[in-house]
Design a protein around this motif. Sequence first.
Motif, PDB file in Angstrom:
ATOM      1  N   VAL A  85      39.505  37.729  39.480  1.00 46.47           N
ATOM      2  CA  VAL A  85      39.361  38.419  40.958  1.00 46.47           C
ATOM      3  C   VAL A  85      40.130  39.505  40.750  1.00 46.47           C
ATOM      4  CG1 VAL A  85      39.615  38.166  43.405  1.00 46.47           C
ATOM      5  CG2 VAL A  85      38.941  36.322  41.972  1.00 46.47           C
ATOM      6  N   LEU A  92      35.617  37.560  49.066  1.00 44.93           N
ATOM      7  CA  LEU A  92      35.348  37.528  47.646  1.00 44.93           C
ATOM      8  C   LEU A  92      33.965  37.522  47.489  1.00 44.93           C
ATOM      9  CD1 LEU A  92      36.399  37.062  44.678  1.00 44.93           C
ATOM     10  CD2 LEU A  92      36.063  34.698  45.147  1.00 44.93           C
ATOM     11  N   GLN A 133      34.555  39.641  41.811  1.00 46.37           N
ATOM     12  CA  GLN A 133      34.692  38.771  40.403  1.00 46.37           C
ATOM     13  C   GLN A 133      33.543  38.772  39.600  1.00 46.37           C
ATOM     14  OE1 GLN A 133      35.661  34.651  40.813  1.00 46.37           O
ATOM     15  NE2 GLN A 133      36.531  34.781  38.685  1.00 46.37           N
TER      16      GLN A 133
END
Length: 255
Positions: A85, A92, A133
């Motif tokens: 990440v 996220l 990510q």
Amino acid sequence: MLLLTGCLLGGTLVGGVALAQWPGGAHKPVVEPGNVSASPMDERPPLPIEAPPAKPSPSGSSSTKVDVPASGPGTFTTAQASGKVVGTGGPLRRYEVQVEDGVDVSAKQAALDVQTILADPRSWAAHGKGRFQLVSSGGDVVIKIATPKTTDKLCAANGDTGGELNCEVTGGVIVNLKRWVTGSPQYDGPAAEYRHLIINHEIGHMIGYHQHMACPGPGKLAPVMMQQIKGLNGCKSNAWPYTADGTFVTGPSVP
């Protein structure tokens, strides 16, 4: 897994169409500038941004010259690559990178190039505008690199890309192979650097910067949300939302 919205030149991206909307779900909100909140699905503290590799690859493949076919089969290979990440705050978003089959661009190298761009200290991620990510499957976002005709088909609902532009679609980004390989005649730098602008512009739409920006004045840096491929209007070409000292590069909103 759906695809994102916006058109690189005459629409959203390096000129794109700011039509991106995220489907329902706490982990995929539409985030307005200045109002970024952490995703309830990810309570983990963000990992620090690591220093990115020196530079993305010059061509996205091992060859020095990459052919850009006008069309392809419309099927894609997903990069078998993953990463940590990156980002200092915000929701996220896990993203996959896919390349249309039959073109001379490595899906894995393209994924590493995108990861390098998003991990740069001048990026959105470095300034609390979201965490990202790279994954090889199960992503929330898909970044597709497609031939011009396939790009036109995938972007059709959002406007005419004319075989030249990129776009943002629901759940992802469509990058025109021509722009990825050859860059833009308006951009003062190599194609590999122009890719930074493509990704940063479309990610900007994704995180809530739906309107484009104009040149703030002669000799100043062009905002990353400016459709620089349409002309710089006296500004200096720029591929990053922030400067090295952390200043946000902005300009007047374009209606």
